[in-house]
Design an enzyme around this catalytic site. Structure first.
Site, mmCIF file in Angstrom:
data_model
loop_
_atom_site.group_PDB
_atom_site.id
_atom_site.type_symbol
_atom_site.label_atom_id
_atom_site.label_comp_id
_atom_site.label_asym_id
_atom_site.label_seq_id
_atom_site.Cartn_x
_atom_site.Cartn_y
_atom_site.Cartn_z
ATOM 1 N N GLU A 1 39.299 39.715 31.946
ATOM 2 C CA GLU A 1 39.873 38.609 31.163
ATOM 3 C C GLU A 1 39.205 37.342 31.665
ATOM 4 O O GLU A 1 39.301 37.024 32.855
ATOM 5 C CB GLU A 1 41.392 38.522 31.365
ATOM 6 C CG GLU A 1 42.174 39.663 30.755
ATOM 7 C CD GLU A 1 42.030 39.783 29.253
ATOM 8 O OE1 GLU A 1 41.650 38.789 28.597
ATOM 9 O OE2 GLU A 1 42.275 40.887 28.728
ATOM 10 N N GLY B 1 39.148 35.859 35.572
ATOM 11 C CA GLY B 1 38.420 34.750 36.175
ATOM 12 C C GLY B 1 37.355 34.256 35.218
ATOM 13 O O GLY B 1 37.492 34.384 34.001
ATOM 14 N N SER B 2 36.295 33.723 35.779
ATOM 15 C CA SER B 2 35.266 33.096 34.947
ATOM 16 C C SER B 2 34.334 34.141 34.331
ATOM 17 O O SER B 2 34.235 35.274 34.814
ATOM 18 C CB SER B 2 34.453 32.123 35.795
ATOM 19 O OG SER B 2 33.805 32.844 36.816
ATOM 20 N N GLN C 1 36.857 21.035 41.198
ATOM 21 C CA GLN C 1 37.258 21.083 39.782
ATOM 22 C C GLN C 1 37.424 19.666 39.241
ATOM 23 O O GLN C 1 37.069 19.384 38.095
ATOM 24 C CB GLN C 1 38.557 21.882 39.639
ATOM 25 C CG GLN C 1 39.028 22.066 38.207
ATOM 26 C CD GLN C 1 38.107 22.938 37.345
ATOM 27 O OE1 GLN C 1 37.694 23.998 37.765
ATOM 28 N NE2 GLN C 1 37.785 22.464 36.138
ATOM 29 N N GLU D 1 33.619 26.084 28.666
ATOM 30 C CA GLU D 1 34.980 25.956 29.199
ATOM 31 C C GLU D 1 35.013 24.910 30.305
ATOM 32 O O GLU D 1 34.208 24.952 31.237
ATOM 33 C CB GLU D 1 35.448 27.294 29.767
ATOM 34 C CG GLU D 1 36.885 27.212 30.232
ATOM 35 C CD GLU D 1 37.406 28.534 30.749
ATOM 36 O OE1 GLU D 1 36.734 29.139 31.582
ATOM 37 O OE2 GLU D 1 38.488 28.951 30.306
ATOM 38 N N CYS E 1 43.835 29.631 30.636
ATOM 39 C CA CYS E 1 42.828 30.270 29.774
ATOM 40 C C CYS E 1 43.244 30.151 28.310
ATOM 41 O O CYS E 1 42.423 30.327 27.422
ATOM 42 C CB CYS E 1 42.636 31.721 30.170
ATOM 43 S SG CYS E 1 44.167 32.628 30.226
ATOM 44 N N LYS F 1 42.925 41.318 45.567
ATOM 45 C CA LYS F 1 42.169 40.230 46.192
ATOM 46 C C LYS F 1 42.526 38.942 45.447
ATOM 47 O O LYS F 1 42.055 38.691 44.336
ATOM 48 C CB LYS F 1 40.656 40.500 46.130
ATOM 49 C CG LYS F 1 39.870 39.534 46.991
ATOM 50 C CD LYS F 1 39.117 38.668 46.097
ATOM 51 C CE LYS F 1 38.747 37.317 46.081
ATOM 52 N NZ LYS F 1 39.300 36.215 46.671
ATOM 53 N N GLY G 1 32.839 37.621 35.913
ATOM 54 C CA GLY G 1 33.144 38.824 35.131
ATOM 55 C C GLY G 1 31.893 39.626 34.805
ATOM 56 O O GLY G 1 31.851 40.847 34.959
#
Ligand code: NDP
Length: 480
Positions: A249, A227-228, A330, A382, A283, A174, A232
């Site tokens: 991750e 992802g974020s 963003q 982040e 990242c 996905k 997660g």
């Protein structure tokens, strides 16, 4: 102009879905890259069923068959890296050279795991019981859901799909909704690679519907996600319901320490590269620059000059070093953090403002914040944009302590000519990857990658360590 709708790929066929969404070029919002149909929850379940049906045969497939397919996918990615890299640059906004590099690297992941196919060794042990022997071997897990972010549209998918297939698993991918065209081009290569129907599937659509369907499905054996942190955490909770294995991750707040004894040219090159290349949307980006007092002023002055010299532009324009931010949301988030930095008492030494260029895109000037403390939100959360903060410290001990004082622990770096400080740093830094006199971003493909604390959860990705996630261990006792 009529835009043809592109589909999900399920059980060896391109499968029409329901409503559609468009992929837009962040360098030029008038450029519609493609139209994609959203897979339904039923489509996602069909993809998992197809993968489940294909698993018995694929898990027992010949090693040379698997190796040949992985090698061929790798060769096609490398051979077409300019063409596919151009699409990535257009869709995600990274400068062309970085897009081409990403595709070539993705091909290397496939070729590396093509070689790993032939290195699947077990272990033999003597038993404590007379006449009994023990074998320890690895077997594939089954169906793997792979959920990927937009910032490396093909590389992240490649470093997950290649080991999944190499060890005999079937996959449902996905991709992020922001980069469906890159994912479709990649899926097309896999679709033509000779994989039996159902071994590889891809479903398009939003995370909270399509991703969620893959996470909730009890027939999925493992989920590999990048992802974020928020997503997660949600996936981890949902996975536990079905006892599904997970590998996450997630975010980061990577520190680059610059000591008084640093080579200043190395320090500036590493800081600029780590903080701003990829528009800071990595990242592994250096978002905290922790600088010892004796070199602080020179470092800041040189950083301002180097940051101001960066060419921000259309990702396909020759000479562009920093592309646009990936989308309007963003960009607004980044500008909001610049405002927050000022409110928190930081000084924006340069950049941080929206740029208007010839094409209508999501451009901003890379920002350097100074006079910041590690307690400020800009140094704890982040941002995922071209924004970096300088934190001034008294000495090496304080630098290390500030570097480790974070909820995250993906990469960290130090610029120093002192062997003693470098050695102490690599032993005591609390991150999964430690860099000495190198940018925090930029890792090899044949060694483990991952972090600590909220940055990662579950086994490492890449290199030989990938098998920890994509296989399960069997201990067999044999009596003659
Ligand atoms: P998100 O967490 O928003 O999305 C990641 C993926 O998860 C996307 O495909 C998204 O789909 C999907 N998703 C969203 N909601 C759900 C859900 N409820 N269930 C299942 N899947 C879902 O992250 P971004 O795409 O914004 O990526 C940026 C983040 O990725 C940053 O935090 C960055 O640090 C991290 N990252 C980490 C790396 C690492 O190795 N540690 C490497 C690269 C990025 P959709 O977007 O289509 O809605």
């Amino acid at each position: 102009m009529q835009i043809e709708t592109q589909y999900s790929f399920i059980d060896g066929e391109w499968h029409p879905g329901g409503e559609t969404f468009d992929s837009i070029n962040p360098s030029d919002t008038s450029d519609v890259i493609g139209r994609f149909s959203v897979a339904s929850v039923d489509d996602c379940d069909s993809a998992v069923t197809a993968a489940r049906s294909a698993f018995p045969e694929w898990s027992l497939s010949g090693l040379e068959q698997r190796k040949a397919i992985l090698d061929a996918v790798g060769a096609e990615l490398i051979g077409r890296s300019e063409e596919i890299g151009t699409l990535i640059a257009r869709e995600e906004g990274k400068p062309l050279a970085e897009g081409i590099g990403e595709v070539a690297r993705s091909g290397q992941f496939f070729q590396y795991f093509g070689a790993e196919v032939l290195r699947q060794m077990g272990e033999f042990a003597a038993s404590v019981r007379a006449g009994v022997n023990i074998e320890v071997s690895r077997e594939p897990l089954g169906v793997i859901s792979i959920i990927t972010p937009w910032n490396f549209p093909i590389a992240v998918a490649a470093w997950k799909i290649a080991p999944a297939l190499a060890f005999g698993n079937c996959v449902v991918l996905k991709p992020a909704e922001l980069v469906p065209a890159s994912a479709s081009m990649f899926a097309d290569i896999l679709a033509r690679s000779g994989l039996p129907d159902g071994v590889f599937n891809m479903v398009h659509g939003p995370g909270n519907v399509v991703g969620q369907a893959l996470v909730a499905n009890p027939n999925v054996d493992a989920i590999s996600f990048t992802g974020s942190v928020a997503t997660g955490r949600h996936i981890a909770r949902a996975a536990v319901e079905n006892m599904t294995r997970v590998q996450l991750e997630m975010g980061s707040k990577n520190a680059l320490i610059v000591l008084n004894d640093a080579d200043i040219d190395v320090a500036i090159n590493c800081a600029v590269n780590g903080a701003y290349f990829g528009t800071g949307q990595k990242c592994t980006a250096s978002s905290r620059l922790i600088v010892e007092a004796g070199i602080h002023d020179e470092f800041v002055e040189r950083m301002i000059t180097a940051t101001d010299a960066l060419v921000v532009g259309h990702a396909l324009e020759p000479g562009t070093q920093i592309g646009p931010v990936v989308d309007g949301q963003q960009l607004n988030k980044n500008l909001g953090y610049i405002q927050l930095a000022k409110e928190e008492g930081a000084t924006v030494a340069t950049g941080g403002d929206k740029l208007r260029l010839v094409t209508n895109g999501y451009y901003m000037r890379p920002a350097l914040c100074v006079d910041t403390s590690n307690a400020m939100r800009i140094n704890r959360e982040e941002i995922f944009g071209p924004i970096s903060s300088v934190i001034k410290v008294a000495d090496f001990d304080e630098a290390l302590s500030v570097s480790n004082d974070s909820d995250f622990g993906l990469t960290s770096g130090i610029i120093t000519t002192s062997l003693s400080h470098a050695t102490h740093f690599k032993r005591h830094t609390q991150s999964g990857c430690a860099m000495v006199n190198l940018p925090t971003a930029g890792t090899d493909y044949h060694v483990p990658f991952g972090g600590r604390k909220s940055s990662s959860y579950g086994p490492r990705e890449q290199g030989q360590y990938a098998k920890e996630f994509y296989t399960t261990v069997k201990t067999t006792y044999l009596s003659a």
